[in-house]
Design a protein around this motif. Sequence first.
Motif, short mmCIF file in Angstrom:
data_model
loop_
_atom_site.label_atom_id
_atom_site.label_comp_id
_atom_site.label_asym_id
_atom_site.label_seq_id
_atom_site.Cartn_x
_atom_site.Cartn_y
_atom_site.Cartn_z
N GLY A 309 89.87 55.79 49.87
CA GLY A 309 90.55 56.98 49.83
C GLY A 309 92.20 56.51 50.06
O GLY A 309 93.04 57.57 50.10
N LEU A 310 92.66 55.36 50.01
CA LEU A 310 93.97 54.98 50.11
C LEU A 310 94.07 53.40 49.43
O LEU A 310 93.16 52.88 49.65
CB LEU A 310 94.60 55.20 51.64
CG LEU A 310 94.08 54.03 52.54
CD1 LEU A 310 95.16 54.26 53.84
CD2 LEU A 310 92.73 54.22 53.13
N PRO A 311 95.00 53.22 48.96
CA PRO A 311 95.56 51.86 48.37
C PRO A 311 95.47 50.75 49.37
O PRO A 311 95.92 51.04 50.68
CB PRO A 311 96.81 51.98 47.75
CG PRO A 311 97.46 52.92 48.40
CD PRO A 311 96.52 54.13 48.77
N PRO A 312 95.07 49.37 49.04
CA PRO A 312 95.11 48.40 50.30
C PRO A 312 96.61 48.32 51.01
O PRO A 312 96.49 48.06 51.96
CB PRO A 312 94.91 47.09 49.10
CG PRO A 312 94.22 47.69 47.85
CD PRO A 312 94.82 49.14 47.74
N SER A 313 97.65 48.48 50.33
CA SER A 313 98.84 48.30 50.95
C SER A 313 99.07 49.26 52.09
O SER A 313 99.58 49.07 53.00
CB SER A 313 100.07 48.50 49.83
OG SER A 313 99.94 49.50 49.36
N GLU A 314 98.52 50.70 51.88
CA GLU A 314 98.72 51.65 52.60
C GLU A 314 97.71 51.19 54.00
O GLU A 314 98.24 51.60 55.21
CB GLU A 314 98.38 52.85 52.18
CG GLU A 314 98.89 54.10 53.05
CD GLU A 314 98.67 55.55 52.33
OE1 GLU A 314 98.51 56.42 53.17
OE2 GLU A 314 98.85 55.27 51.10
N LEU A 315 96.66 50.98 53.60
CA LEU A 315 95.93 50.58 54.78
C LEU A 315 96.31 49.42 55.69
O LEU A 315 96.16 49.57 57.03
CB LEU A 315 94.28 50.25 54.24
CG LEU A 315 93.13 49.91 55.43
CD1 LEU A 315 92.01 50.49 54.94
CD2 LEU A 315 93.02 48.35 55.63
N ARG A 316 96.64 48.21 54.97
CA ARG A 316 97.19 47.46 56.03
C ARG A 316 98.42 47.72 56.66
O ARG A 316 98.49 47.52 57.76
CB ARG A 316 97.75 46.33 54.87
CG ARG A 316 98.78 45.19 55.47
CD ARG A 316 98.92 44.01 54.61
NE ARG A 316 98.06 42.90 54.61
CZ ARG A 316 98.27 41.96 53.92
NH1 ARG A 316 99.32 41.50 53.28
NH2 ARG A 316 97.42 41.06 54.21
N GLU A 317 99.27 48.55 56.12
CA GLU A 317 100.51 49.10 56.88
C GLU A 317 99.95 49.99 58.07
O GLU A 317 100.40 49.74 59.23
CB GLU A 317 101.33 49.97 56.09
CG GLU A 317 102.64 50.62 56.67
CD GLU A 317 103.51 51.39 55.70
OE1 GLU A 317 104.40 52.04 56.32
OE2 GLU A 317 103.27 51.18 54.58
N GLN A 318 99.10 50.99 57.83
CA GLN A 318 98.44 51.67 58.84
C GLN A 318 97.81 50.62 60.17
O GLN A 318 98.11 50.87 61.22
CB GLN A 318 97.45 52.64 58.42
CG GLN A 318 98.00 53.73 57.70
CD GLN A 318 96.93 54.71 57.03
OE1 GLN A 318 95.79 54.48 57.39
NE2 GLN A 318 97.29 55.62 56.55
N ALA A 319 96.97 49.68 59.74
CA ALA A 319 96.19 49.12 60.54
C ALA A 319 97.10 47.96 61.45
O ALA A 319 97.22 47.77 62.61
CB ALA A 319 95.15 48.28 59.80
N LEU A 320 98.10 47.69 60.68
CA LEU A 320 99.00 46.65 61.43
C LEU A 320 100.21 47.41 62.35
O LEU A 320 100.81 46.71 63.29
CB LEU A 320 100.21 45.74 60.49
CG LEU A 320 99.17 44.97 59.46
CD1 LEU A 320 99.95 44.12 58.57
CD2 LEU A 320 98.43 43.89 60.60
N THR A 321 100.33 48.79 62.04
CA THR A 321 101.04 49.39 62.85
C THR A 321 100.40 50.06 64.07
O THR A 321 101.11 49.96 65.17
CB THR A 321 101.59 50.79 62.16
OG1 THR A 321 102.21 50.59 60.98
CG2 THR A 321 102.48 51.90 62.93
N GLU A 322 99.15 50.06 64.03
CA GLU A 322 98.28 50.39 65.13
C GLU A 322 98.07 49.29 66.05
O GLU A 322 97.53 49.40 67.13
CB GLU A 322 96.99 51.06 64.63
CG GLU A 322 97.29 52.46 63.99
CD GLU A 322 96.05 53.07 63.20
OE1 GLU A 322 95.13 52.20 63.54
OE2 GLU A 322 95.89 54.00 62.66
N ALA A 323 98.05 47.98 65.45
CA ALA A 323 97.42 46.72 66.28
C ALA A 323 98.70 46.64 67.57
O ALA A 323 99.78 46.91 67.25
CB ALA A 323 97.71 45.72 65.38
#
Length: 323
Positions: A309-323
């Motif tokens: 439901g979202l592009p790879p770049s957005e998922l990476r950004e979300q995941a790294l922000t939450e890390a």
Amino acid sequence: MLHESVFRTTDLPVSDRFEAWAERMGRTHAPMQLSSDRHADYRGSQRVIALGDVVVWPATFDHLVFRRTPKLIRQSDPETYHLSLLLKGEGAADWGRQQAAYRMNDFHINSSSRSWEVFTGSEPVTVLGVEVPRALVAVPGHRADQVLGSLLSGREGIGALLSQFLRQLVADTSSYQPTDAPRLGTVVADLVTALFAHTVDADLRLPPETRDRTLTLHVKTFIHRHLDDPDLTPAGIAAAHHVSRSYLYRLFQAEGLTVASYIRDRRLEYARRDLADPRLRDLPIRAVAARWGYPRAAEFTRAFRTAYGLPPSELREQALTEA
């Protein structure tokens, strides 16, 4: 409390984990050749509970291939029967002319005096292992060896008794005294003897579907090892396993899957894992895509967006922000 030792690869540096796990497995059961597609950052944990001459060991570990070769048998043979109660995941064994696949709550039985190959599925497995000296199994050796390759359920009959006893034992060892260990080991050996004797007397055979389950697990392992190949196709997979495409399709249909969807889902799953890994933050998205069989970035982005439901770049950004 019973004497037990605990081992976790996560207590070690990443570079030492797989080698240490292989050494641990060799001491627990018998010397083996071990390999894994998770070699770089291997995760495994094991408790070893000594019950006199019998050893019980609950463990959870990543994908693993165990090989016990004739050369290793000549070098060292503790002459034990090994039982694994599969609690989570998938596994299968190959003795050359015999093959067997195991589901949860099935017992997998090997002998340290036989050569074999055992492999688990791509996901981590949880097992409850038991090592019993052959001398403690009161069934003639040539008869007891007939149990190897049989499908032994831990859900009914004597298998259920053994399963329940082992589960209760490992759930809490604090209520036992060290002097209880040999007596508990005798109970385990007696239950294993009863299970072997029952199986031999009943002359049980593997059900026809066992070969299909074994082949399916072989195929899944093959797919997992070749996910980086953009030319991985059902036709190539069928040819590599000497079966027709229609037969291959039926194997996956039995699990409510298609071959193509299984390949796609595994690729996207591992790509998603890599994108969310802080250690790979500097790896370009196109490189992650190529790593999992998508040489064309646009195709990867479309498939990824459809799945998550979202592009790879957005998922990476979300995941790294939450890390």
